[in-house]
Design an enzyme around this catalytic site. Sequence first.
Site, PDB file in Angstrom:
ATOM      1  N   HIS A   1       0.848  -1.191   0.000  1.00 45.08           N
ATOM      2  CA  HIS A   1       0.000   0.000   0.000  1.00 45.08           C
ATOM      3  C   HIS A   1       0.884   1.242   0.000  1.00 45.08           C
ATOM      4  O   HIS A   1       1.733   1.421   0.875  1.00 45.08           O
ATOM      5  CB  HIS A   1      -0.938  -0.007   1.203  1.00 45.08           C
ATOM      6  CG  HIS A   1      -2.059  -0.992   1.036  1.00 45.08           C
ATOM      7  ND1 HIS A   1      -2.573  -1.725   2.070  1.00 45.08           N
ATOM      8  CD2 HIS A   1      -2.755  -1.361  -0.080  1.00 45.08           C
ATOM      9  CE1 HIS A   1      -3.552  -2.506   1.604  1.00 45.08           C
ATOM     10  NE2 HIS A   1      -3.669  -2.302   0.305  1.00 45.08           N
TER      11      HIS A   1
ATOM     12  N   GLU B   1       1.623   3.827   3.053  1.00 43.47           N
ATOM     13  CA  GLU B   1       2.079   3.302   4.340  1.00 43.47           C
ATOM     14  C   GLU B   1       3.607   3.364   4.394  1.00 43.47           C
ATOM     15  O   GLU B   1       4.300   2.353   4.363  1.00 43.47           O
ATOM     16  CB  GLU B   1       1.513   1.883   4.524  1.00 43.47           C
ATOM     17  CG  GLU B   1      -0.019   1.897   4.536  1.00 43.47           C
ATOM     18  CD  GLU B   1      -0.692   0.540   4.365  1.00 43.47           C
ATOM     19  OE1 GLU B   1       0.006  -0.485   4.389  1.00 43.47           O
ATOM     20  OE2 GLU B   1      -1.925   0.519   4.209  1.00 43.47           O
TER      21      GLU B   1
ATOM     22  N   ARG C   1      -3.271   4.808  -2.179  1.00 43.77           N
ATOM     23  CA  ARG C   1      -3.100   3.468  -1.603  1.00 43.77           C
ATOM     24  C   ARG C   1      -2.799   2.409  -2.658  1.00 43.77           C
ATOM     25  O   ARG C   1      -2.032   1.477  -2.428  1.00 43.77           O
ATOM     26  CB  ARG C   1      -4.400   3.115  -0.879  1.00 43.77           C
ATOM     27  CG  ARG C   1      -4.616   1.654  -0.525  1.00 43.77           C
ATOM     28  CD  ARG C   1      -5.975   1.538   0.171  1.00 43.77           C
ATOM     29  NE  ARG C   1      -6.473   0.180   0.275  1.00 43.77           N
ATOM     30  CZ  ARG C   1      -6.394  -0.573   1.379  1.00 43.77           C
ATOM     31  NH1 ARG C   1      -5.795  -0.094   2.457  1.00 43.77           N
ATOM     32  NH2 ARG C   1      -6.902  -1.784   1.412  1.00 43.77           N
TER      33      ARG C   1
ATOM     34  N   HIS D   1       2.540  -3.568   6.757  1.00 42.83           N
ATOM     35  CA  HIS D   1       1.548  -2.538   6.465  1.00 42.83           C
ATOM     36  C   HIS D   1       1.503  -1.555   7.634  1.00 42.83           C
ATOM     37  O   HIS D   1       2.149  -1.749   8.657  1.00 42.83           O
ATOM     38  CB  HIS D   1       0.162  -3.167   6.301  1.00 42.83           C
ATOM     39  CG  HIS D   1      -0.010  -3.945   5.038  1.00 42.83           C
ATOM     40  ND1 HIS D   1      -0.762  -3.488   3.989  1.00 42.83           N
ATOM     41  CD2 HIS D   1       0.477  -5.151   4.644  1.00 42.83           C
ATOM     42  CE1 HIS D   1      -0.738  -4.381   3.010  1.00 42.83           C
ATOM     43  NE2 HIS D   1       0.010  -5.399   3.376  1.00 42.83           N
ATOM     44  N   SER D   2       0.698  -0.513   7.478  1.00 46.60           N
ATOM     45  CA  SER D   2       0.350   0.322   8.615  1.00 46.60           C
ATOM     46  C   SER D   2      -1.074   0.791   8.387  1.00 46.60           C
ATOM     47  O   SER D   2      -1.550   0.785   7.253  1.00 46.60           O
ATOM     48  CB  SER D   2       1.308   1.511   8.758  1.00 46.60           C
ATOM     49  OG  SER D   2       1.050   2.496   7.758  1.00 46.60           O
TER      50      SER D   2
ATOM     51  N   GLU E   1       0.578  -4.879  10.943  1.00 47.87           N
ATOM     52  CA  GLU E   1       0.183  -3.471  10.862  1.00 47.87           C
ATOM     53  C   GLU E   1       1.079  -2.723  11.847  1.00 47.87           C
ATOM     54  O   GLU E   1       0.973  -2.909  13.050  1.00 47.87           O
ATOM     55  CB  GLU E   1      -1.291  -3.289  11.250  1.00 47.87           C
ATOM     56  CG  GLU E   1      -2.282  -4.014  10.347  1.00 47.87           C
ATOM     57  CD  GLU E   1      -2.517  -3.305   9.018  1.00 47.87           C
ATOM     58  OE1 GLU E   1      -1.977  -2.198   8.803  1.00 47.87           O
ATOM     59  OE2 GLU E   1      -3.248  -3.874   8.183  1.00 47.87           O
TER      60      GLU E   1
HETATM   61 ZN    ZN Z   1      -1.863  -1.719   3.988  1.00 47.94          ZN
END
Ligand code: ZN
Length: 429
Positions: free
Chosen positions: A195, A198, A249, A319-320, A390
């Site tokens: 993404h 992020e 994103r 991810h975040s 995350e």
């Molecule tokens: Zn993500």
Amino acid sequence: MPTLLVLLVLSSVFNVIDPSSAAEDFGIDEKAVSYSGFQVWSVTIRSNAEREILRTIIDQYDVEVWKEPKTDKVTTTELLVVPQVQKELKVKLTQAGISYVIKINDLQAAIDNGNAKHNMSSLNTKAGHSMDWTSYHRLSDIYGYLSYLASTYPNRVELINIGTSYEKRPLYVVRIFNCSSPVVKPAIWIDGGIHAREWISPALATYIIRQLVEVPANAALLRNVDWYIMPVMNPDGYEYTHVSNRLWRKTRSVTSSTSCRGVDPNRNFGYKWGGLGTSTNPCSDVYKGTKAFSEPETLATSNFIKGKASSIKLYLTLHSYGQAALIPWGYDVVYPSDYSDMLALAKSAVSKFTKYRYSVGNAAALYYPAAGGSDDWAKSIGIKYSYTFELSDTGAYGFLLPASNILPVCQDFFPALDVFAAKVATLKV
Ligand SMILES: [Zn+2]
Ligand SMILES: *[C@@H]1O[C@H](CO)[C@@H](O)[C@H](O)[C@H]1NC(C)=O
Ligand SMILES: *[C@@H]1O[C@H](CO)[C@@H](O)[C@H](O)[C@H]1NC(C)=O
């Protein structure tokens, strides 16, 4: 005048070697999106009735959800609220007795303050590359660093070009291993930057690469395990967040909609593709694409991983945000038969963190079902340990985590790799 001349010369040089320059044909220099006056609100839900009311309000005002509410009865969700609806939304929430706090008062200010200037004085003292972990870097810096490592440490770094993105940027994986060791070892795969917005994810992936390659104290991590690390799986999106829209994103492929681009790469993997939590609308942030692996980025990545599936024993995707370790299945609240093994290892890894607390659990149960994720796909091809992490934070800045947090996040995370490597070392290839 001489300065201008130097800049002109430099920029023409960079146009030749900068992998991002391919993007010029794709309108990447269109006018940058401004988030002036946009706010992020954290809304607390205390009952199912409140959950329903909030859902109605979100739909009515077409509010973008930054962080979905968890399934717990009392939970918070984060919303991106455009200036035009702030007043009305306040009234609606107040009427419904739903409490909220404004987490980010002016998103554009947070964007402007989020990335430190690169430390030129430290850059000038270093040879070969321009990475630091006190600022977020453009793709050319990251790729420059990978090339630097491959040429500086040929006995433990292999730079593998696994394909090209939609906008023709190279897709790179680094293999970190002991090239004089004759045996095939079990391997760990780590990817970042699926993404685009992020940014902490590629920052951590490159930090891990650096620690494994350049820090002799970490040599033990290479003794029994090989590493495949892809720091930026979605380079087109990543560059787009630097140049045009900080909150982009998806990928940047053209869709059937003339006004909306991009597919959510994490809804585009080929397991239970098109199920819950995905969209057929090209304008949606969770648009699944026209078919599984429609995106060159997910296709190249999956083909590479499949080719190594017998040695890759752990799949980790960064991810975040939210501070959570998520375990398949994510397509629905369904548990693999060896879920308890996966859970135990995740808990053990997370227990190494001293600064940030992570929650651990089934992806669909802890958050919400989302089909077509890379972690589900990795699990489906037989990679026993598959996780989505995350990273920080829990919402104070969200995707706009200031660059001053990069090192604290990375330093806190790195010891978890001891746990993963120790487990993977015990698995037969
Ligand atoms: Zn993500
Ligand atoms: C910049 O780098 C120099 C040399 O490494 C260091 O002494 C200085 O503290 C750094 N400044 C910042 C703001 O990080
Ligand atoms: C690499 O492998 C060789 C051969 O097995 C071994 O002798 C050497 O110690 C290893 N190097 C490191 C840094 O682990």
